[in-house]
Design an enzyme around this catalytic site. Structure first.
Site, PDB file in Angstrom:
ATOM      1  N   GLU A 150       1.008  -1.178   0.085  1.00 42.20           N
ATOM      2  CA  GLU A 150       0.005  -0.155   0.134  1.00 42.20           C
ATOM      3  C   GLU A 150       0.801   1.276  -0.181  1.00 42.20           C
ATOM      4  O   GLU A 150       0.640   2.094  -0.689  1.00 42.20           O
ATOM      5  CB  GLU A 150      -1.106   0.086   1.219  1.00 42.20           C
ATOM      6  N   ASP A 176      -2.583  -4.652   3.474  1.00 43.73           N
ATOM      7  CA  ASP A 176      -2.678  -5.309   4.998  1.00 43.73           C
ATOM      8  C   ASP A 176      -3.799  -6.218   4.975  1.00 43.73           C
ATOM      9  O   ASP A 176      -4.744  -6.450   4.094  1.00 43.73           O
ATOM     10  CB  ASP A 176      -3.228  -3.954   5.644  1.00 43.73           C
ATOM     11  N   ASP A 204      -6.631  -6.830   6.569  1.00 38.00           N
ATOM     12  CA  ASP A 204      -7.869  -6.524   7.370  1.00 38.00           C
ATOM     13  C   ASP A 204      -8.869  -6.289   6.087  1.00 38.00           C
ATOM     14  O   ASP A 204      -8.635  -6.529   5.137  1.00 38.00           O
ATOM     15  CB  ASP A 204      -7.808  -5.039   8.211  1.00 38.00           C
ATOM     16  N   GLU A 258     -10.262  -3.556   4.926  1.00 34.83           N
ATOM     17  CA  GLU A 258      -9.705  -2.576   4.091  1.00 34.83           C
ATOM     18  C   GLU A 258      -8.828  -3.132   3.056  1.00 34.83           C
ATOM     19  O   GLU A 258      -8.736  -2.838   1.565  1.00 34.83           O
ATOM     20  CB  GLU A 258      -9.398  -1.315   4.589  1.00 34.83           C
ATOM     21  N   TYR A 310       1.318  -5.277  13.089  1.00 36.33           N
ATOM     22  CA  TYR A 310       0.344  -4.477  12.492  1.00 36.33           C
ATOM     23  C   TYR A 310      -0.576  -3.494  13.357  1.00 36.33           C
ATOM     24  O   TYR A 310      -0.795  -4.152  14.641  1.00 36.33           O
ATOM     25  CB  TYR A 310      -0.608  -5.092  11.765  1.00 36.33           C
ATOM     26  N   ARG A 323      -3.535  -2.012  13.537  1.00 34.67           N
ATOM     27  CA  ARG A 323      -5.035  -1.904  13.381  1.00 34.67           C
ATOM     28  C   ARG A 323      -5.445  -3.327  13.795  1.00 34.67           C
ATOM     29  O   ARG A 323      -5.536  -4.304  13.037  1.00 34.67           O
ATOM     30  CB  ARG A 323      -5.543  -1.484  12.111  1.00 34.67           C
ATOM     31  N   HIS A 355      -5.136 -10.322  13.786  1.00 35.31           N
ATOM     32  CA  HIS A 355      -3.917 -10.078  14.067  1.00 35.31           C
ATOM     33  C   HIS A 355      -3.534 -10.351  15.540  1.00 35.31           C
ATOM     34  O   HIS A 355      -4.493 -10.646  16.630  1.00 35.31           O
ATOM     35  CB  HIS A 355      -3.655  -8.421  14.047  1.00 35.31           C
TER      36      HIS A 355
END
Length: 946
Positions: free
Chosen positions: A18, A104, A106, A108, A334, A336, A381
């Site tokens: 990203e 990532d 997750d 998103e 990570y 989040r 995570h």
């Protein structure tokens, strides 16, 4: 599979992450057969306006970017600022044999990976590469063990995105029509704003209560030492067996909640203190209990935000920006995450450091397991921890500034989570005596001693209440026993007043949202950033204060869209979205029920009935919404606070009626500070138009006014003076100096101000020098050469010699010498360069040395936060360099060289005229197209996310 050896033989692999920073770090861990490139966030999203929607879509689809009539099909477009990057990724993919999507892990991140696959249309094998930390081992393991794209996570994120679009794009226009243009509503941001507003309402309604008690200082008569003090301080607890009222016994209305307690006023408290002055006291009881405190769980997203706010003063957004840099550079896992679990590797690393740094006595026999998660946790995570199988101590990282401070916080918390409990004793001592008037008084004192600090050697959690006592604070009491006599050294009467509930801080608002299960923890930083940027909330210190504008917005939403800002309803929507993510419910039927109020089964059966309804119907009938009513709030004594299009104001009486009063309210006034007395002060301040007298030359009346951009003076032209057309006459106008005010400015002052610009004289070549007052302060002008003056008074006092001396000094790059920064903000998380606020020709701006971004109207140099500065720079970078079309056009219009022949001049003039005409037609056509597109959309100010 070894990514260094086999890849070189097996072909070329493209890895897409990203961010550029992450790409740079990961590239260092992979071999020469890998190309690592960044998508730079989202490459595709719902359109920001009708102009971005393909021409084949019309009507509601064009406005919303979602086809609500056909199963809520989203219209995705490649972001304008990402087209070049997409083109680059396609070129790299064309030369690659495999594609690894390494965004990532997750919702998103999964959605970004899906969008990349949809846009790039790879013809080579595609792998989903996931990792929770950026270390060599983690990256290589991720390459060796890819997985498939998780379509369920993609669908869940897509449903959220569509829901937020429908909510924002349907409700926001209602705010524009009934409150003010360019406002926004959002599924979570509106509820967060309501929380802040409701807390302020509680403060406004709060009535303080006064109460008194006694404090006694008692001595044992012994010498005492640190382990056995000679005195103790105790507070009056009961009188004749009746408990003395404390703050907790009073309600928000200032009245006692429990009539059985004794409410002491000042007179009674002082009388009792005097009656106890010569009394004998003795210890009535000593109660000792063991004290034990277990370590705190490792950080997850919200607890990190809360603790960084308490201990480091970081806002939620700043915390996440710094954490992002730490993650991308391989220092932490990570950031989040909803999880508090640690991997076996992390537990081993933490336990090793406990032994190494604190000794084996601080290490529990078994590893601690933190299995508790947030309800409906989405991400798999670990907790946020230092990366790797051996934790680097803060000193070993080489980090500095905010990154060092946040890493240290995470490191301490992680290590402490694997340490032994803190143990000790808590003691309560009761002391009694009889007053001269026969009343029995009992005082209590509590203490705490820590015999083994355990995890507190490494870390102690902060508290939201600045007056709260931290866990590691000891209070040692004298070693006394029941029956011991004590002497009263001093007994004082103390007055107290109950306080209104504290305003939310970023930390406590995050905590509240999480406890109410509203929104997702990973979005809280952006939510708080949104309500701050929209002007719904502003900061006073760390407190979040709602603006009067937010009162009007919340008032409208509560009265006409009550369910949409209902806390339980919002939490239930979150549950529904999580059920869709788990495959227990279907997205399209649920969206139909939410938007149309359809009875079609959604697969969701709430325990307390159907909490879904029809959003479309709610926003269709707006006739019942009285714009004036929802923006009006009574202050008292006939005074009303109104939220107008140009800001809040107080008003008494009807406009144009006798006795009508109106006064603007400062934008930064906290709503609970607007009292009747303060409103009267505002009414009493000079406002409106002040007649200063007639100009002795023109005979025109000169008046002073308070305008939108500050106080100014102007002349009143005679009736019939043309205001438009060729013969239009503009009145002379001038802003007041900073040292002047409306109620003290005189006619002479006004005439002097309107005499500007003032001719100072001419230089040796006969060029005129004038002194002028401009938008950015006083300055001298000679031809096209301008020089700043130090003060406004110099406009009338500077001499020709002084002006020539200023012009004799060299001008750096056509400007004055560089001024020192107005404020230092820290290191930009993107460019990694120091960011400062400077004062420029066009006002204050933030810069990192590469990018400059002018402060907005609502930004203040004194109060601007680092995260706001970083955000302005990020917005400026996203827009790209300024276009130079205007300069080229100007150059084309410039006259030809003087030596050119008359014929050439004529030809050039005709050509120029033709180009200008064509340019005007093209511009007019573009403008018309842009206006038409703008007319078709109401999406400009609607929120992009929750």
């Amino acid at each position: 599979m070894s990514p260094t050896s086999e890849t070189a033989q097996g072909g070329r692999r493209l890895v897409i992450v990203e961010s550029p920073a992450k790409a740079k770090t990961i590239k260092g861990y992979l071999g020469p057969g890998y190309v690592v490139e960044a998508s730079v966030g989202h490459i595709r999203d719902l359109p920001n306006g009708a102009a971005e929607v393909p021409e084949k879509y019309t009507g509601e689809v064009r406005r919303l970017g979602v086809d609500v009539e056909h199963d809520f099909q989203p219209i995705y477009v490649v972001n304008a600022d990402k087209k070049a990057q997409v083109r680059k990724l396609k070129e790299l993919l064309a030369e690659s044999d495999e594609l690894f999507l390494a965004t990532d892990e997750d919702r998103e991140g999964e959605a970004i990976a899906w969008h990349l696959q949809e846009v790039l249309k790879p013809k080579v094998p595609v792998h989903r590469m996931v990792f929770h930390e950026i270390t060599k081992d983690a990256i290589r393991d991720a390459v060796a063990n890819p997985r498939e794209l998780n379509q369920r996570m993609v669908d869940a994120q897509e449903t959220r995105r569509i829901l937020d679009r429908l909510y924002g794009y349907e409700v926001s226009p209602v705010l524009w029509k009934k409150v003010m243009p360019k406002l926004s509503a959002g599924r979570v941001q509106s509820v967060a704003t309501r929380l802040v507003v409701e807390r302020e309402r509680e403060r406004i309604a709060f009535r303080s209560a006064e109460y008194w008690d006694l404090t006694g200082t008692f001595s044992t008569g012994r010498a005492g030492d640190p382990s056995d003090p000679s005195t103790l301080v105790a507070r009056l607890n009961t009188v004749d067996g009746k408990r003395v009222a404390q703050g907790r016994d009073f309600g928000a209305n200032g009245q006692l909640k429990n009539p059985e307690v004794l409410h002491l006023d000042e007179a009674n408290a002082r009388a009792l203190a005097a009656a106890l002055a010569d009394s004998s006291f003795a210890v009535r009881s000593v109660e000792s209990k063991p004290y034990r405190r277990s370590p705190y769980a490792p950080f997850r997203t919200t607890t990190l935000q809360q603790e960084a706010s308490r201990k480091l003063g970081f806002g939620a957004k700043a915390t996440m920006q710094v954490a992002q840099k730490l993650y991308e550079n391989g220092f932490i896992t990570y950031m989040r995450t909803d999880s508090t679990t640690l991997s076996d590797t992390a537990v081993a690393a933490a336990r090793a450091q406990v032994t190494q740094l604190y000794g084996a006595d601080y290490l529990p026999e078994k590893a601690r397991v933190y299995a508790g998660k947030v309800k409906n946790a989405q991400e798999a995570h670990e907790a946020i921890r230092p990366s790797g199988d051996r934790f680097r101590t803060p000193a070993e990282t080489g980090l500095t500034g905010d990154q060092f401070r946040l890493y240290e916080l995470i490191w301490k918390r992680t290590v402490a989570s694997q340490m032994k409990d803190a143990t000790g004793n808590s003691v309560t001592v009761r002391i009694g005596g009889t007053a001269r008037d026969g009343r029995d008084a009992e005082f209590t004192a509590s203490g705490k001693t820590i015999t083994f600090h355990g995890f507190m050697k490494a870390y102690v959690e902060g508290a939201d209440d600045p007056n709260a006592e931290l866990d590691d604070r000891e209070r040692r009491l004298p070693q006394v026993a029941e029956g011991d006599a004590l002497a009263a050294d001093e007994i004082t009467a103390d007055g107290h007043a109950t306080k209104p509930p504290a305003r939310y801080t970023e930390a406590s608002l995050v905590k509240e949202l999480e406890e109410r299960e509203i929104g997702r923890p990973s979005t809280y930083a952006s939510i708080i950033g949104t309500i701050l940027d929209r002007g719904y909330v502003f900061k006073k210190g760390t407190a979040l204060v709602p603006s009067f504008l937010s009162f009007a917005v919340v008032n409208l939403l509560e009265k006409h869209f009550g369910r949409l800002v209902d806390y339980d309803f919002t939490a239930k929507m979150e549950d529904d979205l999580d059920r869709i993510a788990r495959g227990e419910a279907q997205a399209v039927p649920w969206l139909k029920r939410f938007y149309f109020g359809s009875e079609e089964a959604s697969g969701i059966v709430p325990a307390d009935g159907d909490h879904l309804g029809g959003l479309k119907e709610l926003v269709t009938d707006l006739g019942a919404i009285d714009a004036r009513e929802i923006s009006s709030f009574p202050v008292g004594e006939g005074i009303v606070l109104r939220v107008g299009r140009y800001g809040p104001y107080v008003e008494r009486g009807e406009k144009d009626a006798e006795g009508h009063q109106r006064a603007d309210v400062p934008d930064d006034l906290a709503p609970d500070e607007l009292t009747v007395a303060y409103a009267e002060e505002l009414f009493a301040k000079p406002s409106g138009e002040f007649q200063l007298g007639a100009d002795p030359v023109s005979g025109n009346q000169i008046v002073a006014k308070d305008g939108r951009y500050g106080p100014y003076v102007t002349e009143v032209l005679p009736e019939g003076t043309p205001k438009t057309g060729k013969n239009a006459v503009k009145p002379r106008t001038a802003s007041l100096f900073k040292s002047m005010s409306l109620d003290t400015v005189t006619l002479d002052d006004a005439l002097k101000l309107m005499s500007l610009p003032r001719v100072v004289g001419t230089d040796a070549e006969g060029v005129e020098i004038t002194a002028q007052n401009g938008r950015y302060g006083p300055y001298l002008k000679k031809g096209t050469d301008s020089r700043s003056l130090e003060s406004e008074e110099q406009l009338f006092t500077i001499t020709l010699d002084e002006a020539l001396a200023i012009y004799a000094q060299p001008k750096v790059r056509g400007r004055a010498a560089a001024k020192p920064p107005l404020k230092e903000l820290g290191t930009d998380p993107v460019s990694e360069r120091p960011v400062v606020v400077k004062d420029g020709r066009f006002g204050p701006y933030v810069t990192d040395g590469e990018t400059n971004a002018t402060l907005r109207r609502d930004d203040d140099v004194e109060t601007i936060t680092p995260e706001r500065g970083y955000e302005l720079l990020a917005e400026k970078r996203a827009k790209g360099p300024a276009k130079k079309t205007a300069k080229k056009a100007t150059a084309a219009k410039k006259a030809p060289a003087k030596k050119a022949t008359a014929a050439k001049k004529t030809a050039a003039k005709k050509t120029s005229a033709a180009k200008t005409t064509t340019a005007k037609k093209t511009a007019a056509k573009k403008t018309a197209t842009a206006k038409a597109a703008a007319a078709k959309t109401t999406a400009a100010a609607a929120p992009a996310e929750e």
